[in-house]
Design an enzyme around this catalytic site. Structure first.
Site, PDB file in Angstrom:
ATOM      1  N   ALA B 172       0.892  -1.163   0.000  1.00 28.05           N
ATOM      2  CA  ALA B 172       0.000   0.000   0.000  1.00 28.05           C
ATOM      3  C   ALA B 172       0.929   1.210   0.000  1.00 28.05           C
ATOM      4  O   ALA B 172       1.049   1.932   0.975  1.00 28.05           O
ATOM      5  CB  ALA B 172      -0.909  -0.019   1.220  1.00 28.05           C
ATOM      6  N   THR B 174       1.724   4.320  -0.905  1.00 26.63           N
ATOM      7  CA  THR B 174       1.670   5.691  -0.375  1.00 26.63           C
ATOM      8  C   THR B 174       1.510   5.711   1.146  1.00 26.63           C
ATOM      9  O   THR B 174       1.851   6.693   1.795  1.00 26.63           O
ATOM     10  CB  THR B 174       0.532   6.499  -1.037  1.00 26.63           C
ATOM     11  N   ASP B 175       0.995   4.603   1.708  1.00 25.09           N
ATOM     12  CA  ASP B 175       0.877   4.525   3.166  1.00 25.09           C
ATOM     13  C   ASP B 175       2.235   4.621   3.849  1.00 25.09           C
ATOM     14  O   ASP B 175       2.331   4.958   5.028  1.00 25.09           O
ATOM     15  CB  ASP B 175       0.249   3.186   3.593  1.00 25.09           C
ATOM     16  N   TYR B 176       3.281   4.261   3.111  1.00 24.65           N
ATOM     17  CA  TYR B 176       4.597   4.224   3.738  1.00 24.65           C
ATOM     18  C   TYR B 176       5.476   5.405   3.351  1.00 24.65           C
ATOM     19  O   TYR B 176       6.618   5.486   3.772  1.00 24.65           O
ATOM     20  CB  TYR B 176       5.286   2.888   3.420  1.00 24.65           C
TER      21      TYR B 176
END
Lengths: 412, 406
Positions: B172, B174-176
Site C-alpha cells: 500500500a 503511499t501509506d509508507y
C-alpha cells in the site's frame, strides 16, 4: 508573511540522495543554501532535460527537487573552501550531506569539528547503509537500495527478473525521513537541548515500505515472492491491478464488510449489462468469505471479471466507483494526473517561472495544506553559482577582487 | 538539559487507523511523544483484523501487524457513535497538543469533532487529517486504501516491463511515504506555535505527497509533453543495470554500472571475458544499444556465484551491487542486525516479545527506542481516563456502564 521555518538556515551539501530533504525545508520557508561543487552538481547531467536538450542548466530532476533554494558553488576539497564552509556553519541551523561515510571527516568538516564551531548545529547524513555496520562503505544506486531494502524481490512478473519502480524512489524515502529526523532534532533543541548528529540509512528507509512482508515472515513464516499484478492474500493469489479497455485500475476483492459495498455495486452493474453470470449466486456480500475461496475459483472469478472490465474505459469505471462509493481507483498516467480535476480544484499544480527559458513549468505543489501558514511559493532551482555574489560578497564580506581570485583558483 | 527522548512533552490524541496515521504517531511515540490511540470495538482498526494472527485465531489482540505499528502508544477504547462519545473525545483533544485523524473526509464533522469544534475546547490545537485525496475537491470523499492510491498516483503505471501490463508495487505504497511528511508537518506547526501561540489545521493528501516521488516524470510531461512509462530495470544513465540471476533458487543480485571506470572494474571482476572487449560494448551508447545481449552475457557469469558472492565481489572493488533480498533475508541482514533496526520490544500481553522497527534514523544524542509494544484494545482505559484525564472513579464507572468505552 511568516513561514513555518522562516528563521532557520539550512546548508544543503547533498548529492541527489538528499535533494528532497533540502527542498522540504525550503518549502517550509527556511533559507536553504544549496552548495554545489565548482562547475555544478554532477547529477545535473542526468536526464531528462527541458526540451530534451542535455544541459546542466536544464535538468528536470534538478528543477524538480531544488526549488526554494539559493545556490552557491564551493570546492570543499581546498583549505580555503573548507574555511568558507566553516564560516557558513556558524550561522546555520542544519547541514545536510550525503557523501560516503568518513569523507567530510577527512576534510576536517566532520560533525565533531563543525559542532565545535556551532554546538547548536543539526547535521544530517544520508548514506546507502548508514554510518556503521559491515555494509557502511558499500555503494548503492536506486536499484541496489530497492533490492537491499526488500522491495525488489516481491516486485515483478514471476518469469522475469525482479523489478524496481521505473522512476527512482529510494532516495526520496531517505530524504523525506531525513527531513522528519531533522525536525525531531530541532524540536529537542528548541526545548532546551542542543545540536546533534543524525545518521540516515537509505536501506532502512526502504525497509519500512516493506513492513507488512517483514512480519509475514516473522509471524507466519511466509516467504513473499513476485506474482505480477497479483498478490497473495489469505489462501489465494488475486489481482491488485486490473486491465480495462484503455488501461488499468486498482482494486482488490475483499470479503465480509470490507468488500461488501463495492462487490454488491460491481455485480449490480455487471447485471445491468447482463454480465454478472455466476457472481449473482452470492446472495449476501456481508458474509461472503474470501478465506473459503480456492485458487481455482479465484482464477475463474478473475477471468469473468476481466471480460467485463475490458468492455469499459478507466473513466467509466471511475465514474461508477465515485457514484457508488466503491473502493476502486483508476491507474493514472502523468498526462491524466496533470488533468485530474481533483488536483486542479485543490490548486495542487504550481506554475514555476523560468525567465532564462522564457517559460513556466508546472510542478507538483505543496506536500500539505496548512491553514495558518501556507508553504513558500515555489521559486525555480538555482543556476550554477547563482548566489555566489549574494553569499560571498554581501554576506561573508569578500570583496569583488577576492571572489574573482577565488574563482580563478577554483575555490568557488 | 531536557530528557533524552526528543519529543517528550508532546501530547497526541490519535483517532487514526490503518497505516498512515498510526505510522506517523509510531514515529512520534518512539521518539518520546505521549500518544493515545483512540479506537472502538465497533469500528476496529483494519490492521487489528488483518492476518497473520497468533495461532490463526482471529481476534483484535492477536494480529501480528497491529502492535508493531503502534509501539510506545497508549490505547483507549471509545465509541464515537455513543451519544457521550464525542464529548469524551473532546476531553482527550483538550488534553492534547496534537489531534490526528484519518477518517474519510466528513466523518469527523458528522461526529462534531472537526477542527472548528475541537478549536472550541482547545483554541491552539494542531490538527492533522490524512486521507487519500485531501479534505476538499470533488473526489475528496471517495473512499480509498493505499493500494488504490498507488494506482491513482501513477506508481502502478511506472512499475513493470514495457511490453507487459503494469504490475504495481506490492505494497500500500503511499501509506509508507506519507507518514514522514505528517511528522514534518506536525513538528513544523509545533515550532510555529511555540513562536506565535497559534495552532492550525493540516490537510495531508496521500495522493499529493506521493506525486512528489514522481516529480521528474511529471515535469517531463508538463514541460516536454513526454509521457514516460515503465521500462523494467532500464536506467537512463547506467548500463549494465538490472537484477541478475545467481546460483540457487530465485536468487538475484542487482548491479548498477554508472561510468567508464566502473565498467572497467566490472569487466576485471568478471575475469575480462572475450565478449567484454567486443566493440558492441565499448562505449555506454554501444552497451545501451546491445543491452539485452549484454544482460544475458553478464548473467552467464553471475549464475556461477551466489548473490551474496556477486555482491561482495562487486562492492569490494567499488561497483554498486546488492542482493535482491526476500522478506526472509531481511531478518538476517547483517547490516540491519548490526544497527539493531528491528529491536526486540518488551513483551506484548498476548503475543509475547516481538521485533519492531525503529524509526529509520539515528539521532546521536536522543535516539528513539521501543519501550512498549502496541496496546491491546482498551488496555490503558483506566490509566488514561482516570490518571491522565482526571475522571473521578464514579464518573469512570458510570461511563463504563453506559457503554461509552467500547
Amino acid at each position: 508573511m511568516e513561514f513555518l521555518l522562516g528563521s532557520y538556515r539550512v546548508l544543503d551539501l547533498s548529492e541527489e540522495t538528499g535533494w528532497l530533504c533540502g527542498k522540504i525545508f525550503g518549502d517550509l520557508g527556511a533559507d536553504v543554501i544549496k552548495i554545489e561543487p565548482v562547475g555544478g552538481d554532477p547529477a545535473r547531467n542526468i536526464g531528462p532535460f527541458y526540451r530534451d536538450v542535455p544541459d546542466a542548466e536544464k535538468s528536470l530532476r534538478w528543477f524538480a527537487y531544488n526549488t526554494n533554494k539559493r545556490g552557491i558553488t564551493l570546492n570543499i576539497e581546498t583549505e580555503e573552501g573548507q574555511g568558507i564552509l566553516r564560516r557558513l556553519v556558524e550561522t546555520a541551523d542544519f547541514i545536510i550531506e550525503s557523501f560516503p561515510p568518513g569523507y567530510l571527516d577527512s576534510l576536517g568538516l566532520g560533525y565533531s569539528r563543525l559542532n565545535e564551531i556551532n554546538p547548536e548545529l543539526i547535521m544530517v547524513s544520508i548514506t546507502p547503509f548508514g554510518q556503521s555496520g559491515p555494509y557502511k562503505n558499500y555503494k548503492a544506486t536506486d536499484i541496489v537500495a530497492w533490492a537491499m531494502g526488500g522491495m525488489m524481490y516481491i516486485s515483478g512478473d514471476p518469469d522475469r527478473p525482479p523489478v524496481r519502480v521505473s522512476v527512482e524512489q529510494a532516495c526520496f524515502h531517505a530524504a523525506s525521513q531525513a527531513a522528519a529526523a531533522a525536525m525531531i532534532a530541532l524540536h529537542w533543541k528548541e526545548s532546551g537541548g542542543e545540536g546533534q548528529y543524525i545518521d540516515v540509512s537509505v536501506q532502512e528507509c526502504v525497509n519500512i515500505v516493506n513492513f507488512p512482508e517483514m512480519y509475514f515472515w516473522d509471524a507466519a513464516g511466509y516467504l513473499a515472492h513476485r506474482s505480477g499484478a497479483r498478490r497473495h492474500h489469505a489462501n489465494i493469489t488475486q489481482r491488485d491491478v486490473w486491465p480495462c479497455k484503455d488501461g488499468h485500475f486498482g482494486w482488490r476483492l475483499f470479503g465480509g464488510r470490507l468488500g461488501a459495498k463495492t462487490n454488491a455495486a460491481l455485480v449490480e452493474w455487471m447485471d445491468e449489462e447482463g454480465m454478472a453470470g455466476f457472481l449473482k449466486e452470492v446472495k449476501d456480500w456481508q458474509t461472503f468469505d474470501l478465506g473459503k475461496m480456492t485458487q481455482e475459483e479465484a482464477d475463474k472469478w478473475e477471468e469473468h471479471l476481466i471480460k467485463f472490465f475490458l468492455q469499459h474505459t478507466k473513466s467509466e469505471i471511475f465514474n461508477r466507483a465515485i457514484a457508488k462509493e466503491m473502493h476502486i481507483s483508476p491507474g493514472f498516467t502523468p498526462k491524466e494526473l496533470l488533468e485530474y480535476e481533483q488536483l486542479v480544484e485543490r490548486g495542487f499544480w504550481t506554475q514555476v517561472e523560468y525567465p532564462e527559458l522564457n517559460s513556466a513549468i508546472v510542478h507538483p505543489g505543496d506536500f500539505c495544506k496548512f491553514s495558518e501558514t501556507p508553504l513558500q511559493r515555489l521559486t525555480r532551482a538555482p543556476l550554477i553559482g547563482e548566489h555566489n555574489e549574494e553569499i560571498y560578497e554581501k554576506e561573508l564580506g569578500f570583496s569583488k577582487d577576492e571572489t574573482i581570485l577565488m574563482r580563478e583558483r577554483s575555490v568557488i | 538539559m531536557p530528557s533524552k527522548l526528543p519529543l517528550e512533552g508532546i501530547k497526541v490524541a490519535d483517532f487514526s487507523t490503518q497505516v498512515v496515521g498510526p505510522l506517523t504517531t509510531k514515529y512520534l511515540a518512539d521518539c518520546g511523544a505521549e500518544v493515545i490511540k483512540v479506537e472502538s470495538m465497533y469500528a476496529l482498526d483494519l490492521i487489528r483484523v488483518t492476518i497473520p494472527f497468533k495461532d490463526g485465531i482471529v481476534h483484535p489482540d492477536r494480529s501480528y501487524g497491529f502492535p508493531r505499528l503502534h509501539t510506545d502508544k497508549y490505547g483507549v477504547s471509545l465509541d464515537l457513535k455513543h451519544p457521550k462519545g464525542p464529548e469524551i473525545a473532546k476531553r482527550l483533544a483538550a488534553w492534547a497538543d496534537v489531534v490526528i485523524e484519518s477518517f474519510t473526509p466528513g466523518v469527523m464533522k458528522r461526529r462534531g469533532l472537526d477542527y472548528e469544534e475541537i478549536k472550541k475546547v482547545k483554541p491552539d490545537i494542531i490538527m492533522l487529517s490524512t486521507s487519500n485525496q485531501g479534505q476538499t475537491g470533488r473526489y475528496g470523499t471517495h473512499p480509498g486504501w493505499g493500494f488504490q492510491t498507488l494506482a491513482l498516483a501513477g506508481f502502478t503505471h511506472f512499475t513493470g516491463w514495457a511490453d507487459r501490463e503494469p504490475v504495481g508495487i506490492p505494497s500500500a505504497y503511499t501509506d509508507y511515504l506519507a507518514p514522514q511528511f505528517a511528522v514534518i508537518a506536525i513538528l513544523a506547526a509545533i515550532n510555529y506555535k511555540r513562536r506565535t501561540g497559534k495552532g492550525q489545521y493540516i490537510d495531508l493528501s496521500q495522493l499529493e505527497v506521493g506525486l512528489l516521488f514522481l516529480a521528474t516524470a511529471l515535469l517531463d510531461y508538463s514541460s516536454n509533453s513526454i509521457e514516460q512509462t515503465r521500462c523494467g530495470n532500464l536506467s537512463s544513465y547506467a548500463v549494465p543495470h538490472n537484477a541478475y540471476c545467481c546460483k540457487g533458487e530465485d536468487r538475484w543480485c542487482a548491479i548498477a554500472v554508472t561510468n567508464k571506470n566502473e565498467w572497467k572494474t566490472f569487466c576485471q571482476i568478471l575475469g575480462e571475458p572475450e565478449w567484454s572487449k567486443d566493440d558492441k560494448f565499448s562505449t555506454p551508447l554501444n552497451r545501451k544499444r546491445n543491452e539485452a545481449e549484454l544482460d544475458r552475457l553478464v548473467e552467464g557469469c553471475t549464475l556461477n556465484f551466489t548473490a551474496e558472492e556477486v555482491m561482495v565481489l562487486m562492492q569490494s572493488k567499488g561497483v554498486a551491487a546488492g542482493v535482491v533480498k526476500s522478506n526472509k533475508d531481511m531478518w538476517t541482514d547483517p547490516q540491519l542486525r548490526h544497527r539493531d533496526h528491528w529491536p526486540l520490544a518488551p513483551p506484548h500481553p498476548v503475543l509475547g516479545s516481538l521485533r519492531c522497527p525503529l524509526p529509520p534514523y539515528k539521532l546521536s544524542k536522543t535516539p528513539a527506542g521501543i519501550r512498549m509494544p502496541g496496546p491491546c484494545l482498551g488496555q490503558h482505559n483506566e490509566y488514561i481516563y482516570s490518571d491522565v484525564l482526571g475522571f473521578s472513579n464514579e464518573e469512570f464507572v458510570k461511563l463504563l456502564n453506559e457503554g461509552v468505552f467500547k
